[in-house]
Scaffold this motif. Structure first.
Motif, PDB file in Angstrom:
ATOM      1  N   UNK A  13       0.824  -1.206   0.000  1.00 37.72           N
ATOM      2  CA  UNK A  13       0.000   0.000   0.000  1.00 37.72           C
ATOM      3  C   UNK A  13       0.863   1.263   0.000  1.00 37.72           C
ATOM      4  N   UNK A  14       1.948   1.248   0.777  1.00 37.96           N
ATOM      5  CA  UNK A  14       2.834   2.413   0.845  1.00 37.96           C
ATOM      6  C   UNK A  14       3.476   2.693  -0.513  1.00 37.96           C
ATOM      7  N   UNK A  15       3.820   1.632  -1.257  1.00 39.96           N
ATOM      8  CA  UNK A  15       4.413   1.808  -2.587  1.00 39.96           C
ATOM      9  C   UNK A  15       3.415   2.438  -3.558  1.00 39.96           C
ATOM     10  N   UNK A  16       2.162   2.013  -3.475  1.00 40.96           N
ATOM     11  CA  UNK A  16       1.114   2.587  -4.336  1.00 40.96           C
ATOM     12  C   UNK A  16       0.923   4.070  -4.021  1.00 40.96           C
ATOM     13  N   UNK A  17       0.933   4.395  -2.726  1.00 36.32           N
ATOM     14  CA  UNK A  17       0.778   5.784  -2.294  1.00 36.32           C
ATOM     15  C   UNK A  17       1.914   6.650  -2.829  1.00 36.32           C
ATOM     16  N   UNK A  18       3.135   6.112  -2.782  1.00 39.81           N
ATOM     17  CA  UNK A  18       4.310   6.838  -3.263  1.00 39.81           C
ATOM     18  C   UNK A  18       4.161   7.214  -4.740  1.00 39.81           C
ATOM     19  N   UNK A  19       3.710   6.276  -5.545  1.00 40.60           N
ATOM     20  CA  UNK A  19       3.516   6.531  -6.973  1.00 40.60           C
ATOM     21  C   UNK A  19       2.444   7.606  -7.182  1.00 40.60           C
ATOM     22  N   UNK A  20       1.377   7.542  -6.394  1.00 41.84           N
ATOM     23  CA  UNK A  20       0.285   8.518  -6.493  1.00 41.84           C
ATOM     24  C   UNK A  20       0.786   9.936  -6.190  1.00 41.84           C
ATOM     25  N   UNK A  21       1.585  10.071  -5.143  1.00 44.97           N
ATOM     26  CA  UNK A  21       2.111  11.386  -4.759  1.00 44.97           C
ATOM     27  C   UNK A  21       3.032  11.931  -5.844  1.00 44.97           C
ATOM     28  N   UNK A  22       3.885  11.075  -6.394  1.00 47.46           N
ATOM     29  CA  UNK A  22       4.785  11.502  -7.462  1.00 47.46           C
ATOM     30  C   UNK A  22       4.009  12.059  -8.657  1.00 47.46           C
ATOM     31  N   UNK A  23       2.913  11.381  -8.995  1.00 46.54           N
ATOM     32  CA  UNK A  23       2.176  11.737 -10.204  1.00 46.54           C
ATOM     33  C   UNK A  23       1.282  12.958 -10.028  1.00 46.54           C
ATOM     34  N   UNK A  24       0.716  13.133  -8.837  1.00 45.98           N
ATOM     35  CA  UNK A  24      -0.342  14.146  -8.677  1.00 45.98           C
ATOM     36  C   UNK A  24      -0.017  15.239  -7.653  1.00 45.98           C
ATOM     37  N   UNK A  25       1.254  15.467  -7.372  1.00 46.29           N
ATOM     38  CA  UNK A  25       1.622  16.474  -6.370  1.00 46.29           C
ATOM     39  C   UNK A  25       1.095  17.862  -6.732  1.00 46.29           C
ATOM     40  N   UNK A  26       1.231  18.272  -7.994  1.00 46.13           N
ATOM     41  CA  UNK A  26       0.835  19.625  -8.405  1.00 46.13           C
ATOM     42  C   UNK A  26      -0.658  19.881  -8.231  1.00 46.13           C
ATOM     43  N   UNK A  27      -1.538  19.020  -8.789  1.00 46.79           N
ATOM     44  CA  UNK A  27      -2.978  19.280  -8.604  1.00 46.79           C
ATOM     45  C   UNK A  27      -3.435  19.141  -7.153  1.00 46.79           C
ATOM     46  N   UNK A  28      -2.760  18.296  -6.375  1.00 42.34           N
ATOM     47  CA  UNK A  28      -3.111  18.152  -4.959  1.00 42.34           C
ATOM     48  C   UNK A  28      -2.934  19.488  -4.240  1.00 42.34           C
ATOM     49  N   UNK A  29      -1.808  20.136  -4.466  1.00 43.82           N
ATOM     50  CA  UNK A  29      -1.494  21.388  -3.767  1.00 43.82           C
ATOM     51  C   UNK A  29      -2.449  22.498  -4.166  1.00 43.82           C
ATOM     52  N   UNK A  30      -2.834  22.547  -5.438  1.00 46.31           N
ATOM     53  CA  UNK A  30      -3.700  23.620  -5.931  1.00 46.31           C
ATOM     54  C   UNK A  30      -5.066  23.632  -5.256  1.00 46.31           C
ATOM     55  N   UNK A  31      -5.472  22.497  -4.683  1.00 47.49           N
ATOM     56  CA  UNK A  31      -6.768  22.409  -4.000  1.00 47.49           C
ATOM     57  C   UNK A  31      -6.775  23.237  -2.712  1.00 47.49           C
TER      58      UNK A  31
END
Length: 451
Positions: free
Chosen positions: A326-344
Motif C-alpha cells: 500500500x505504501x508503494x502505491x501511495x508513493x507513486x500517487x504522490x509523485x504523479x499528482x503532487x501539483x494538482x493536490x497542492x492547488x486544492x
C-alpha cells in the motif's frame, strides 16, 4: 461484523487483519479527510496565513490530547494481554485506571495551556502575522482537549476489544460534524478562525458522546464503581508502555517547534503553510498503512499474551507485506499528482510553487516505512517498553531533528525536505535489524519451548 476478544486468537490471520485494519483505515481516512477539508476551507476562505496558524496550534493541542492516546495504547496492550490470558478482572481495573489517568492529566495540561498561552504559541512558532489567527484558534480548541483525550484513549480500548467497526464510527462522526460546522461557522456566519476552532471543538465533544455510549451499551468491559480505584502496579504497567507513545508525541512536538522556527527562518510564513499542507497529506495518504498498524496491535498483543507465538510471527509478516504494498502505491500517487493536490488547498502563488517538490521529497522513502511502523508496534504490543520506546523515537528523535537542525545550514529550505526520507531510511534499517532478530530468535525459541 465485530470480532470478539477470543476470536483474536483463533481466526485466520489474513482475514482477521482485514477485519481489524479496514475499519481502522476507514476511521483514519475520515479523520484525515476531516483535517484535509478543514485545511482546504481555512486556506480558501480565510487565507494561507490561517493554514500556518493551524500548523502552529495543532501540535500543542495534540501534545496534550496525546496523553489519552498514550494511555489508551499502553493500557490497550495491558488489556489485550489480560484478555488473552483470560484475566477479565485485570482488564477491567486497567480500563478504569486509564479513564482516571486520562481525565486528570489532560485537565492539568489544559490549565497550564491557559495560563501560559502566549509563551506556548511563541514556542511553537507563532511569529509575525501568524500570531493573531493562531491566538483566535487556540483557546476554543484548548477547552475541548480533555474530550479529545478521552476519545483517543477510549478508541484504543474499543480496538483492544476487537470492536474495530465501532472505533471506526468514533472517528467518522466527528469528521462529518466538523465539515458541516465549518461550512456554517466559516462560510455562512463568517466567524473566521474562531469559527474553525468552534467547529473542531464541537466535533470532539460529539466523538466523546459516541465513545461514552459504546462503553455504556456495547462494550464487553462492564465497569463497576469498585473498579475506580488507583491500582499502582497496573498504573506502573500502563505508564511504562504509555511512555512510549507519549514520548513519541513529545518528540513530535519538539520536532514541530524546530520545524516551524527553521521554516520561518529560511522561508517565512509561507513555508510554514507549505509544511501545513504536507503534514496533512502525510496522514491522509498513509491512512491504509496506519490502519494496518492499528489493526495489527490488538491481534499481536492478544496472541502474545495467550502464548500463541507462531500467530504473532505470522501477524508481523502479513502486516508488513500488506502495508509495504500500500505504501508503494501511495508513493507513486504522490509523485504523479503532487501539483494538482497542492492547488486544492490555496491560491497563494508562493505556496503553490514550493509545495509539490517538497511533498515529493517528504514522501520519497514511504515504500519502506511499513517495517518501521509494524516493528515498533510489535514491541509495544508485546509489552517490551524499552525497545518500543527506542524504535518509536528513532525516526524523529535520533535522526529527523538533528538533520533538520544541520542540513538547512548547507542547503537552505531544501535541507528541511530532504531530511524526511533520510530519517525514514535510517530508522527503518535499525527497526528491521531488531525485528528480524526478534522473529528469528525470540519467537522461534518460544515456539520450541526454550524460553
Amino acid at each position: 461484523m465485530a470480532v470478539s476478544a477470543e476470536e483474536l486468537g483463533t481466526q485466520d490471520i489474513k482475514k482477521l487483519l482485514l477485519k481489524q485494519a479496514v475499519p481502522a483505515s476507514v476511521g483514519i481516512l475520515f479523520m484525515s479527510v476531516n483535517i484535509l477539508i478543514d485545511t482546504i476551507f481555512v486556506g480558501q476562505w480565510i487565507g494561507s496565513l490561517a493554514i500556518a496558524a493551524v500548523t502552529v496550534v495543532l501540535p500543542i493541542t495534540f501534545f496534550i490530547s496525546s496523553l489519552g492516546m498514550a494511555i489508551g495504547v499502553g493500557g490497550g496492550s495491558v488489556l489485550s494481554r489480560a484478555l488473552g490470558a483470560n484475566n477479565k478482572e485485570k482488564a477491567l481495573l486497567t480500563f478504569a485506571n486509564q479513564i482516571m489517568m486520562t481525565f486528570l492529566m489532560a485537565s492539568v495540561f489544559v490549565l497550564l495551556g491557559m495560563f501560559f498561552s502566549a509563551d506556548m504559541l511563541l514556542l511553537f512558532g507563532a511569529k509575525g502575522a501568524i500570531v493573531k489567527p493562531a491566538t483566535e484558534f487556540f483557546f476554543p480548541i484548548l477547552l475541548s482537549v480533555p474530550f479529545l483525550a478521552l476519545c483517543m484513549m477510549g478508541n484504543n480500548i474499543i480496538r483492544a476489544e476487537g470492536k474495530a467497526k465501532f472505533a471506526m464510527f468514533a472517528m467518522i462522526i466527528p469528521a462529518f460534524v466538523n465539515i458541516i460546522l465549518d461550512i456554517v461557522f466559516i462560510k455562512l456566519m463568517n466567524l473566521g478562525m474562531f469559527g474553525a476552532a468552534l467547529a473542531t471543538s464541537i466535533s470532539y465533544f460529539m466523538c466523546f458522546l459516541f465513545v461514552l455510549w459504546f462503553f455504556m451499551y456495547k462494550s464487553e468491559l462492564k465497569l463497576k464503581t469498585s473498579h475506580f480505584k488507583f491500582n499502582f502496579p497496573i498504573i506502573k504497567e500502563i505508564t511504562n508502555l504509555s511512555f512510549v507513545t507519549f514520548s513519541r508525541q513529545g518528540v513530535v512536538s519538539i520536532l514541530a517547534i524546530i520545524l516551524n522556527h527553521t521554516l520561518y527562518t529560511y522561508g517565512g510564513e509561507h513555508s510554514i503553510a507549505v509544511y501545513g499542507i504536507i503534514s496533512r497529506m502525510l496522514m491522509f495518504a498513509l491512512f491504509p498503512v496506519l490502519g494496518i498498524t492499528q489493526g495489527f496491535i490488538p491481534i499481536a498483543g492478544y496472541n502474545y499474551g495467550a502464548g500463541n507465538y507462531e500467530r504473532v510471527k505470522e501477524t508481523v509478516e502479513v502486516s508488513i507485506k500488506y502495508a509495504a504494498l500500500l505504501a508503494a502505491i501511495i508513493f507513486v500517487f504522490i509523485l504523479a499528482f503532487a501539483q494538482p493536490i497542492v492547488a486544492v488547498f490555496t491560491t497563494d502563488s508562493k505556496v503553490i510553487a514550493e509545495t509539490p517538490n517538497a511533498l515529493r521529497w517528504v514522501f520519497a522513502a514511504s515504500p519502506i516505512i511499513a517495517i518501521q511502523l509494524i516493528g515498533a508496534a510489535y514491541f509495544q504490543a508485546a509489552g517490551k517498553a524499552k525497545k518500543a520506546l527506542f524504535l518509536t523515537l528513532s525516526k524523529q528523535g535520533f535522526f529527523l531533528i538533528p538533520l533538520v537542525l544541520i542540513l538547512p545550514n548547507f542547503f537552505g529550505i531544501f535541507g528541511v525536505w530532504v531530511s524526511f526520507p533520510i530519517a525514514d531510511i535510517l530508522s527503518t534499517i535499525i527497526t528491521g535489524y531488531f525485528l528480524k532478530k526478534e522473529m528469528n530468535i525470540k519467537l522461534t525459541k518460544h515456539n520450541d519451548g526454550i524460553l
